[in-house]
Design an enzyme around this catalytic site. Structure first.
Site, PDB file in Angstrom:
ATOM      1  N   ASP A 219       0.859  -1.186   0.000  1.00  0.00           N
ATOM      2  CA  ASP A 219       0.000   0.000   0.000  1.00  0.00           C
ATOM      3  C   ASP A 219       0.900   1.242   0.000  1.00  0.00           C
ATOM      4  O   ASP A 219       1.524   1.568   1.018  1.00  0.00           O
ATOM      5  CB  ASP A 219      -0.905   0.023   1.237  1.00  0.00           C
TER       6      ASP A 219
ATOM      7  N   LYS B 194      -6.942   3.410  -2.982  1.00  0.00           N
ATOM      8  CA  LYS B 194      -7.280   3.351  -1.555  1.00  0.00           C
ATOM      9  C   LYS B 194      -7.521   4.758  -1.048  1.00  0.00           C
ATOM     10  O   LYS B 194      -6.793   5.689  -1.388  1.00  0.00           O
ATOM     11  CB  LYS B 194      -6.139   2.672  -0.793  1.00  0.00           C
TER      12      LYS B 194
ATOM     13  N   LYS C 158     -10.213   0.176  -2.133  1.00  0.00           N
ATOM     14  CA  LYS C 158     -10.048  -0.110  -0.712  1.00  0.00           C
ATOM     15  C   LYS C 158     -10.455   1.117   0.082  1.00  0.00           C
ATOM     16  O   LYS C 158      -9.931   2.213  -0.121  1.00  0.00           O
ATOM     17  CB  LYS C 158      -8.599  -0.489  -0.390  1.00  0.00           C
TER      18      LYS C 158
END
Length: 221
Positions: free
Chosen positions: A91, A153, A182
């Site tokens: 991430d 995300k 996400k």
């Protein structure tokens, strides 16, 4: 949607600066027990956690976290190091200043560089929605899609706010078919988790959902 199905979409997260190995070990145990998608932990614990879970759980870590303003070379090194240590998901945080300066090519090239470093591993791109205008969020949907990342995300959970239903809805309207979503930060109930999934999110970055299932106080990320 039942609780087991929700848990399959959770990246069980512990990224606090003061996190100890004992706490990391506990979330690894919980992730395996409750069947989450991954554990999301600091890079310094990836090797130890990967050896501990022995392939029973995906290990996710964060790159350029939480501010995103490291150089691309630094993020690339972090990514390669994390994968060498056993991470299966990355991430990364974008350079938000570059976005404000409209340096879109630099952002896209950075994401491409990190995706190349990931190879077949999953790359999620954190854009920190609470610091962006809707126009900037839409632009990042376009960039993330073009750059070939696996996920967009919402948040680090370390800024002013976390995921919102409105942002996930906005993403659904502007990401390409190759990109999943996400939602992360501030997901504090099973009802919220279910709504994010119903809106189209594929992953939920949270520590609270497992705590709720365990009947513990649902504080934290």
């Amino acid at each position: 949607m039942d609780v087991k199905e929700i848990l399959k979409h959770v990246d069980h997260t512990l990224l606090l600066q003061q996190a100890t190995w004992e706490e990391i070990r506990q979330i690894c145990d919980d992730a395996v027990k409750y069947g989450t998608a991954s554990v999301c932990i600091p890079p310094s614990y990836v090797k130890q956690a990967s050896e501990y879970v022995k392939g029973k759980m995906a290990v996710c870590t964060v790159i350029g976290f939480p501010n995103g303003y490291m150089t691309t070379k630094t993020k690339e090194f972090e990514t390669k190091d994390a994968i060498a240590n056993g991470a299966s998901e990355i991430d990364m945080v974008i350079n938000i200043g570059w976005l404000k300066d409209q340096k879109y090519d630099l952002i896209e090239e950075e994401i491409r560089t990190l995706k190349a470093a990931c190879g077949e591993k999953i790359l999620k791109v954190i854009i920190e929605t609470c610091l962006l205008t809707d126009e900037e969020k839409i632009k990042m949907c376009e960039i993330v899609t073009k750059a070939g990342a696996d996920y967009i995300k919402t948040s680090t959970g370390f800024s002013k706010a976390g995921a919102t239903f409105e942002d996930i809805q906005l993403f659904t309207e502007h990401i390409g078919p190759n990109v999943k979503m996400k939602a992360a930060g501030g997901i504090s109930s099973l009802d919220d988790a279910q709504k994010f999934l119903a809106l189209g999110a594929d992953r939920l970055g949270t520590s609270r959902i497992v705590k709720i299932v365990k009947n513990e106080e649902a504080s934290g990320y």
